[in-house]
Design an enzyme around this catalytic site. Structure first.
Site, mmCIF file in Angstrom:
data_model
loop_
_atom_site.group_PDB
_atom_site.id
_atom_site.type_symbol
_atom_site.label_atom_id
_atom_site.label_comp_id
_atom_site.label_asym_id
_atom_site.label_seq_id
_atom_site.Cartn_x
_atom_site.Cartn_y
_atom_site.Cartn_z
ATOM 1 C CG HIS A 78 -72.639 -5.200 8.593
ATOM 2 N ND1 HIS A 78 -71.922 -5.315 7.426
ATOM 3 C CD2 HIS A 78 -71.922 -4.377 9.392
ATOM 4 C CE1 HIS A 78 -70.811 -4.585 7.524
ATOM 5 N NE2 HIS A 78 -70.780 -4.010 8.707
ATOM 6 C CG ASP A 80 -73.938 -5.266 4.108
ATOM 7 O OD1 ASP A 80 -74.034 -5.458 5.331
ATOM 8 O OD2 ASP A 80 -73.930 -4.129 3.604
ATOM 9 C CG ASP A 109 -66.968 -3.190 7.981
ATOM 10 O OD1 ASP A 109 -67.973 -3.538 8.607
ATOM 11 O OD2 ASP A 109 -66.896 -2.123 7.345
ATOM 12 C CD GLU A 142 -73.135 -0.967 8.787
ATOM 13 O OE1 GLU A 142 -72.993 -0.046 9.592
ATOM 14 O OE2 GLU A 142 -72.324 -1.157 7.843
ATOM 15 C CD GLU A 143 -70.260 -1.513 5.112
ATOM 16 O OE1 GLU A 143 -70.331 -0.264 5.148
ATOM 17 O OE2 GLU A 143 -69.453 -2.174 5.795
ATOM 18 C CG ASP A 166 -69.956 -3.022 12.064
ATOM 19 O OD1 ASP A 166 -68.857 -3.208 11.513
ATOM 20 O OD2 ASP A 166 -70.945 -2.526 11.479
ATOM 21 C CG HIS A 347 -65.636 0.887 4.063
ATOM 22 N ND1 HIS A 347 -66.681 1.769 4.176
ATOM 23 C CD2 HIS A 347 -65.989 -0.185 4.814
ATOM 24 C CE1 HIS A 347 -67.611 1.270 4.965
ATOM 25 N NE2 HIS A 347 -67.217 0.078 5.366
HETATM 26 ZN ZN ZN Z 1 -69.390 -2.579 9.405
#
Ligand code: ZN
Length: 375
Positions: A78, A80, A109, A142-143, A166, A347
């Site tokens: 992904h 984003d 990520d 995706e997030e 991922d 994150h």
């Molecule tokens: Zn991810």
């Protein structure tokens, strides 16, 4: 076989392009340009109309090399990132780790995965490595609970199996399962009154919500089931008995039946407590994506494990509590495993990844391409 320097430079370049979820326009354009420059056919699907995100999903297709007939498969990453993801300044440490400057996430990520895929294509072409048809699906959002992949225009996909890149974990380990996730929204309606003059005429939605939460079974429910309330909204002035509260949460399980059961219990708790206090409760839930478990018998896992063993990597399988685009592809009937890339503390502003792990993952992806031809 992989160019270590080039894949790291690619990664450093990508993380410096802002691409927080819903703001993917710029990165989508850069990636379209990069895949096109490598000679791939690139389509941006029309999912933006449905998601309202910054761009559509990209599907880049590499045609099979001449004389090779193999089933088409896909790699998925992904584009984003979570917030804070603007103005990322990657720092390559002497210890071999790459981090942000501590004010943003790094965006490994999942840009580490994207960098790996671009390097994979460059290496395949430079060294004329025989390969079947390969699709590279780079999703937006995706997030935001896999919003982009869930809106993917599947008419562009002909892959029979897939590899997402991922997930955390040691490079060479393979995620073969992830849970069903449902979102939860609870609204509690009480009755407003002056807090000092006639509180007995009011029903405090905040107090009722507190009783609901105290009675609700949350956290780890069993070894494969979790539930959480993550946001609490409501109330106003301190001299008013509050009449409205909204709670947002989720439930997950490897077992879809257990998700249903958990949701049912959460709903009953809301209704029972609201009844006791004369409030009104509304419970809404929505299954965002479904669990998957790829079996030992699936060709996709066999290819990944053969590739791992050819490189002396472990090939160990694991399941995770987090969803990924692999959930969506499996739901579409495209068995997809998720390859670990070694990023850590994602994150958060402490997110980091080892240079070596990016290189190793690129080698792993290349070996998968080789194994998929001989398979
Ligand atoms: Zn991810």
């Amino acid at each position: 076989m992989i160019n270590p320097n080039r894949v790291i430079q690619q990664f450093l370049e990508l993380v410096q392009i802002d691409s927080e979820t819903k703001h993917e326009r710029q990165i989508a354009d850069v990636l379209t340009h990069k895949f096109t420059a490598l000679g791939l056919e690139v389509v941006e699907d029309n999912s933006q109309a449905e998601t309202g995100h910054g761009a559509g999903n990209l599907i880049a297709t590499l045609k099979a090399s001449e004389g090779v007939s193999a089933d088409p498969f896909l790699f998925s990453c992904h584009m984003d990132t979570v917030t804070p993801g603007k103005g990322v300044k990657p720092i390559v440490g002497e210890d071999g780790w790459i981090r942000s400057d501590g004010t943003t996430v790094l965006g490994a990520d999942d840009k580490a995965g994207v960098a790996v895929l671009l390097e994979l294509i460059e290496t395949i072409q430079e060294q004329q490595i025989p390969h079947g048809p390969i699709q590279f699906v780079i999703s937006v959002g995706e997030e935001s609970s896999l919003r982009g992949a869930r809106a993917l225009e599947t008419k562009y996909i002909n892959a029979k199996f897939g590899f997402a890149i991922d997930t955390g974990g040691e490079v060479g380990t393979i995620c073969v399962g992830a849970p069903t996730q449902a979102s939860v929204k609870i609204e509690i309606f009480g009755k407003a009154a002056h807090a000092g003059v006639n509180p007995e005429d009011g029903i405090s939605a905040i107090q009722v919500a507190g009783k609901v939460l105290a009675r609700m079974n949350l956290g780890r429910i069993d070894h494969e089931t979790t539930a959480n309330i993550g946001r609490f909204e409501g109330g106003g002035a301190t001299n008013i008995v509050p009449d409205h509260v909204i709670l947002y949460g989720e439930a997950r399980s490897m077992s879809p039946e257990k998700v249903e059961k958990q949701l049912g219990e959460m709903k009953e708790t809301v209704e029972a407590v609201c009844r006791d206090y004369g409030a009104k409760g509304e419970f809404q839930s929505d299954v965002l994506y479904r669990a998957f478990r790829v079996s030992e018998e699936d060709a996709v896992l066999k290819i990944a494990q053969k590739a791992a063993s050819a490189l002396g990597l472990s090939g160990t399988t694991f399941t995770t509590g987090g969803g990924s685009d692999a959930n969506v592809f499996n739901g579409l009937g495209i068995p997809t495993v998720n390859l670990a890339i070694g990023y850590e503390d994602i994150h958060t502003t402490k997110e980091k990844i080892k240079q070596d792990d990016i290189v190793k993952t690129a080698e792993f992806a290349l070996e998968i391409v080789r194994q998929s031809v001989t398979a």
